[in-house]
Every structure is written in C-alpha cells, then in structure tokens.
Design a protein around this motif. Structure first.
Motif, short mmCIF file in Angstrom:
data_model
loop_
_atom_site.label_atom_id
_atom_site.label_comp_id
_atom_site.label_asym_id
_atom_site.label_seq_id
_atom_site.Cartn_x
_atom_site.Cartn_y
_atom_site.Cartn_z
N LYS A 135 13.49 23.12 -3.97
CA LYS A 135 14.27 22.87 -2.76
C LYS A 135 15.77 23.00 -2.98
O LYS A 135 16.52 22.12 -2.62
CB LYS A 135 13.98 21.46 -2.24
CG LYS A 135 12.71 21.36 -1.49
CD LYS A 135 12.96 21.77 -0.08
CE LYS A 135 11.97 21.11 0.83
NZ LYS A 135 12.28 21.24 2.19
N PRO A 167 19.10 26.19 -3.03
CA PRO A 167 19.35 27.57 -2.57
C PRO A 167 19.28 28.61 -3.68
O PRO A 167 19.37 28.30 -4.87
CB PRO A 167 20.77 27.49 -1.99
CG PRO A 167 21.38 26.28 -2.57
CD PRO A 167 20.27 25.33 -2.90
N LEU A 168 19.16 29.86 -3.25
CA LEU A 168 19.06 30.97 -4.18
C LEU A 168 20.30 31.10 -5.05
O LEU A 168 20.20 31.40 -6.23
CB LEU A 168 18.80 32.28 -3.42
CG LEU A 168 18.67 33.53 -4.28
CD1 LEU A 168 17.46 33.42 -5.20
CD2 LEU A 168 18.56 34.76 -3.41
N TRP A 169 21.48 30.83 -4.49
CA TRP A 169 22.70 30.98 -5.29
C TRP A 169 22.68 30.02 -6.47
O TRP A 169 23.15 30.36 -7.54
CB TRP A 169 23.96 30.79 -4.44
CG TRP A 169 24.19 29.40 -3.93
CD1 TRP A 169 23.82 28.90 -2.71
CD2 TRP A 169 24.82 28.33 -4.62
NE1 TRP A 169 24.18 27.59 -2.61
CE2 TRP A 169 24.80 27.21 -3.77
CE3 TRP A 169 25.40 28.20 -5.88
CZ2 TRP A 169 25.34 25.98 -4.14
CZ3 TRP A 169 25.93 26.97 -6.23
CH2 TRP A 169 25.90 25.87 -5.37
N ARG A 213 17.78 17.61 -4.80
CA ARG A 213 16.98 18.48 -3.93
C ARG A 213 15.62 18.75 -4.54
O ARG A 213 15.32 19.82 -4.99
CB ARG A 213 17.71 19.80 -3.69
CG ARG A 213 18.98 19.56 -2.93
CD ARG A 213 19.66 20.84 -2.65
NE ARG A 213 20.88 20.55 -1.92
CZ ARG A 213 21.66 21.45 -1.39
NH1 ARG A 213 21.35 22.72 -1.52
NH2 ARG A 213 22.73 21.13 -0.77
#
Length: 103
Positions: A29, A31-33, A100
């Motif tokens: 959970k 982000p891709l970055w 996350r």
C-alpha cells in the motif's frame, strides 16, 4: 548521463517491484515512486555490499579491472540477488515509516 538516469529508473523499478514481491508480509500500500526509490537504494547499496564482501578481489576480465558495478564476466546474478534483498529490506522500512500497510 541521460543513459545512466534511464538505466537507474528502469532498474530501480524492476528491482523495487521484485523487492516488494519478496518482502515478507503484505506491504503493497504505497505508491510506485516509493517502490522505485526502494529499488534504486537496493541497486546501489546491494552492489556496494556485494563488492565489499565478495567482488573486490576478482581478477581482471575483458581487458579491465573489476569495479563495484561490474565485478564479473556476463550477468552477475549474485549481485542482483543482493540488490533484491536490500530492496526488500528498503520496502519493509518504507512501509513501516509511512505506515502504509494493508490491515
């Protein structure tokens, strides 16, 4: 210079995604970055750890001395395994620091 940036981003994405896949638990959970950042950390730190532990005493090959980012002939699978392991640790740390994690 541009080629170095492209290889770093593509390699960071691949190593980060593999590191995320092998990290224990359910840590998907974020982000891709952040995954790419974890992959880049895995690439750099994993390569340096491999060099310090195993690669610094390799003999010359292909007309040049072994370096931290090119320590053997051909594909250096052991170095890539170190990169994935470090990326998995980076994913665990990132998930813990950002909070996350999937509940």
């Amino acid at each position: 210079m541009l080629w170095t940036i492209i290889v770093t981003l593509v390699g960071g994405t691949i190593i980060g995604l593999i590191g995320k896949a092998v990290a224990p638990g359910d840590r998907t959970k974020f982000p891709l970055w952040l995954t790419v950042v974890c992959g880049i950390v895995g690439m750099l730190v994993g390569s340096l750890l491999y060099w310090v532990l195993f690669g610094h005493n390799n003999k010359p090959f292909d007309g040049h001395e072994a370096t931290w980012d090119n320590a053997t002939n051909g594909i250096d699978w052991l170095r890539h395994l170190w990169q994935i392991a470090v990326a998995a640790v980076a994913v665990i740390v990132a998930a813990t620091l950002t909070g996350r994690r999937r509940a």
